[in-house]
Design a protein around this motif. Sequence first.
Motif, PDB file in Angstrom:
ATOM      1  N   ILE A  70       7.701  -2.293  -8.431  1.00 50.68           N
ATOM      2  CA  ILE A  70       7.707  -1.167  -7.509  1.00 50.68           C
ATOM      3  C   ILE A  70       6.930  -1.550  -6.260  1.00 50.68           C
ATOM      4  O   ILE A  70       6.074  -2.421  -6.288  1.00 50.68           O
ATOM      5  N   PHE A  71       7.244  -0.883  -5.151  1.00 52.18           N
ATOM      6  CA  PHE A  71       6.426  -1.016  -3.949  1.00 52.18           C
ATOM      7  C   PHE A  71       6.449   0.298  -3.190  1.00 52.18           C
ATOM      8  O   PHE A  71       7.393   1.092  -3.296  1.00 52.18           O
ATOM      9  N   SER A  72       5.389   0.540  -2.432  1.00 54.52           N
ATOM     10  CA  SER A  72       5.254   1.761  -1.649  1.00 54.52           C
ATOM     11  C   SER A  72       4.238   1.503  -0.549  1.00 54.52           C
ATOM     12  O   SER A  72       3.142   1.023  -0.821  1.00 54.52           O
ATOM     13  N   GLY A  73       4.607   1.802   0.687  1.00 54.82           N
ATOM     14  CA  GLY A  73       3.662   1.544   1.762  1.00 54.82           C
ATOM     15  C   GLY A  73       4.142   2.007   3.123  1.00 54.82           C
ATOM     16  O   GLY A  73       5.279   2.477   3.270  1.00 54.82           O
ATOM     17  N   PRO A  74       3.280   1.892   4.129  1.00 52.65           N
ATOM     18  CA  PRO A  74       3.613   2.357   5.476  1.00 52.65           C
ATOM     19  C   PRO A  74       4.502   1.370   6.223  1.00 52.65           C
ATOM     20  O   PRO A  74       4.591   0.197   5.877  1.00 52.65           O
ATOM     21  N   VAL A  75       5.151   1.881   7.256  1.00 53.86           N
ATOM     22  CA  VAL A  75       5.990   1.071   8.138  1.00 53.86           C
ATOM     23  C   VAL A  75       5.519   1.302   9.562  1.00 53.86           C
ATOM     24  O   VAL A  75       5.267   2.443   9.968  1.00 53.86           O
ATOM     25  N   ASP A  76       5.388   0.217  10.333  1.00 48.54           N
ATOM     26  CA  ASP A  76       4.828   0.318  11.680  1.00 48.54           C
ATOM     27  C   ASP A  76       5.733   1.072  12.654  1.00 48.54           C
ATOM     28  O   ASP A  76       5.284   1.972  13.361  1.00 48.54           O
ATOM     29  N   CYS A  77       6.986   0.707  12.681  1.00 47.73           N
ATOM     30  CA  CYS A  77       7.909   1.301  13.653  1.00 47.73           C
ATOM     31  C   CYS A  77       8.329   2.691  13.188  1.00 47.73           C
ATOM     32  O   CYS A  77       8.787   2.861  12.059  1.00 47.73           O
ATOM     33  N   ILE A  78       8.185   3.692  14.054  1.00 41.61           N
ATOM     34  CA  ILE A  78       8.485   5.068  13.672  1.00 41.61           C
ATOM     35  C   ILE A  78       9.976   5.328  13.881  1.00 41.61           C
ATOM     36  O   ILE A  78      10.424   5.792  14.932  1.00 41.61           O
TER      37      ILE A  78
ATOM     38  N   GLN B 222      -8.038  10.687  -5.726  1.00 40.51           N
ATOM     39  CA  GLN B 222      -7.340  11.547  -6.687  1.00 40.51           C
ATOM     40  C   GLN B 222      -5.832  11.530  -6.474  1.00 40.51           C
ATOM     41  O   GLN B 222      -5.060  11.554  -7.435  1.00 40.51           O
ATOM     42  N   LYS B 223      -5.384  11.488  -5.221  1.00 42.35           N
ATOM     43  CA  LYS B 223      -3.949  11.507  -4.953  1.00 42.35           C
ATOM     44  C   LYS B 223      -3.270  10.237  -5.463  1.00 42.35           C
ATOM     45  O   LYS B 223      -2.148  10.283  -5.975  1.00 42.35           O
ATOM     46  N   ASP B 224      -3.948   9.091  -5.332  1.00 37.22           N
ATOM     47  CA  ASP B 224      -3.382   7.842  -5.849  1.00 37.22           C
ATOM     48  C   ASP B 224      -3.312   7.867  -7.375  1.00 37.22           C
ATOM     49  O   ASP B 224      -2.348   7.388  -7.976  1.00 37.22           O
ATOM     50  N   ILE B 225      -4.344   8.432  -8.006  1.00 38.28           N
ATOM     51  CA  ILE B 225      -4.320   8.540  -9.469  1.00 38.28           C
ATOM     52  C   ILE B 225      -3.187   9.460  -9.914  1.00 38.28           C
ATOM     53  O   ILE B 225      -2.504   9.194 -10.913  1.00 38.28           O
TER      54      ILE B 225
ATOM     55  N   ARG C  34       0.070   6.114   2.839  1.00 40.86           N
ATOM     56  CA  ARG C  34      -0.767   5.022   2.359  1.00 40.86           C
ATOM     57  C   ARG C  34      -1.282   4.199   3.544  1.00 40.86           C
ATOM     58  O   ARG C  34      -0.600   4.075   4.565  1.00 40.86           O
ATOM     59  N   GLU C  35      -2.466   3.625   3.386  1.00 36.07           N
ATOM     60  CA  GLU C  35      -3.002   2.765   4.439  1.00 36.07           C
ATOM     61  C   GLU C  35      -2.456   1.350   4.324  1.00 36.07           C
ATOM     62  O   GLU C  35      -2.309   0.657   5.332  1.00 36.07           O
TER      63      GLU C  35
ATOM     64  N   ALA D 172       5.923   6.602   9.210  1.00 30.11           N
ATOM     65  CA  ALA D 172       7.089   6.181   8.428  1.00 30.11           C
ATOM     66  C   ALA D 172       6.614   5.377   7.233  1.00 30.11           C
ATOM     67  O   ALA D 172       5.523   4.797   7.243  1.00 30.11           O
ATOM     68  N   GLY D 173       7.409   5.345   6.188  1.00 33.80           N
ATOM     69  CA  GLY D 173       7.054   4.598   4.988  1.00 33.80           C
ATOM     70  C   GLY D 173       8.298   4.108   4.276  1.00 33.80           C
ATOM     71  O   GLY D 173       9.420   4.497   4.609  1.00 33.80           O
ATOM     72  N   CYS D 174       8.093   3.249   3.287  1.00 34.93           N
ATOM     73  CA  CYS D 174       9.217   2.738   2.516  1.00 34.93           C
ATOM     74  C   CYS D 174       8.786   2.584   1.062  1.00 34.93           C
ATOM     75  O   CYS D 174       7.594   2.518   0.750  1.00 34.93           O
ATOM     76  N   GLY D 175       9.778   2.530   0.174  1.00 36.40           N
ATOM     77  CA  GLY D 175       9.487   2.373  -1.241  1.00 36.40           C
ATOM     78  C   GLY D 175      10.677   1.796  -1.966  1.00 36.40           C
ATOM     79  O   GLY D 175      11.811   1.832  -1.463  1.00 36.40           O
ATOM     80  N   GLY D 176      10.430   1.252  -3.167  1.00 36.01           N
ATOM     81  CA  GLY D 176      11.517   0.685  -3.943  1.00 36.01           C
ATOM     82  C   GLY D 176      11.113   0.481  -5.380  1.00 36.01           C
ATOM     83  O   GLY D 176       9.922   0.385  -5.701  1.00 36.01           O
ATOM     84  N   VAL D 177      12.113   0.426  -6.261  1.00 32.78           N
ATOM     85  CA  VAL D 177      11.872   0.218  -7.685  1.00 32.78           C
ATOM     86  C   VAL D 177      12.978  -0.674  -8.245  1.00 32.78           C
ATOM     87  O   VAL D 177      14.156  -0.457  -7.990  1.00 32.78           O
TER      88      VAL D 177
END
Length: 294
Positions: free
Chosen positions: A187-195, A102-105, A286-287, A171-176
């Motif tokens: 667009i992109f959205s996702g997790p980042v390994d290094c905190i 539901q959150k992704d929708i 996000r996973e 941590a995460g990152c995103g862009g448009v």
Amino acid sequence: MNRGVILENLNQECPWCGMEIEDAFHLFADCNFIKKFWDLFSGWWNSRICSISTIEDLFGLCFPISFSGNGKMAWGIAVAAALWSIWTARNDRVFRGGSMNQKDILLHTKMHALIWIKNGNSNLQLCEDVWWEDPSSAIIPAKGNEEFEWLPPEEGSVKFNVDGAFNSKKAGCGGVLRSSKGDISAIFSGPVDCISPEFAELMAIKLALDLFIQTDWVGKVKLIVESDSQKVLNWISNPNGRPWKWWSYFNEIDNGARKSGSVNFVFVPRARNGLADHLAKAGVNRENLFIAWW
């Protein structure tokens, strides 16, 4: 049949609640999955939605709400975007075995509604930074406070807004990516390994360049990469100040910049970086990395 769909083999039950398709259509909101989604949707708008028990109730959502003027217009567009997002998620699950919670929708709904409003309603302006958490407060007059408005690049250029998000555990990152007309192309959205907030911002810039060089725009337009981290932008422009532990990532950014052609890295206030900021915050939870371009 012409599209490769064997109708005889289709499961005739709702993919979420197990009801017969015909019954699920008429009692759409009886599906617990959909009910939970509309709870999230009404929470996003800080508005209590009346009871939904039939498909007619869903299509009647525009009427019992107290918003007026541009607020009601934005609400109606958001409802349409929600229905579209549910429908496409359902099709992805039925025909491609996809899975979306539901959150992704709701995230897809927010993005679709924002894009539709910006592309089709020149008199309805939104503060992007506020839209994601309180849409009814995000509406500003057409000639409102310009410090909250995303500024399009000049003709012959495209702009990639990026951001990183960070908390004590993730941590995460995103862009448009948008054209000079404001049309969203990627667009992109996702997790980042290094905190680390700086590393999250660095990865956002790297991913933006990686994504841009896969488009047909390379060599045809100028690329502007906007970030609200002056510290990271200083590292990119001044190699002598770069942290050694991330040297390999800087090399990848340098290579991506050369492949992209003409690139300018520009600082932007966070208020004008609202969409990228939200994509980065969504990426924290996000996973996997979500990427889309068209």
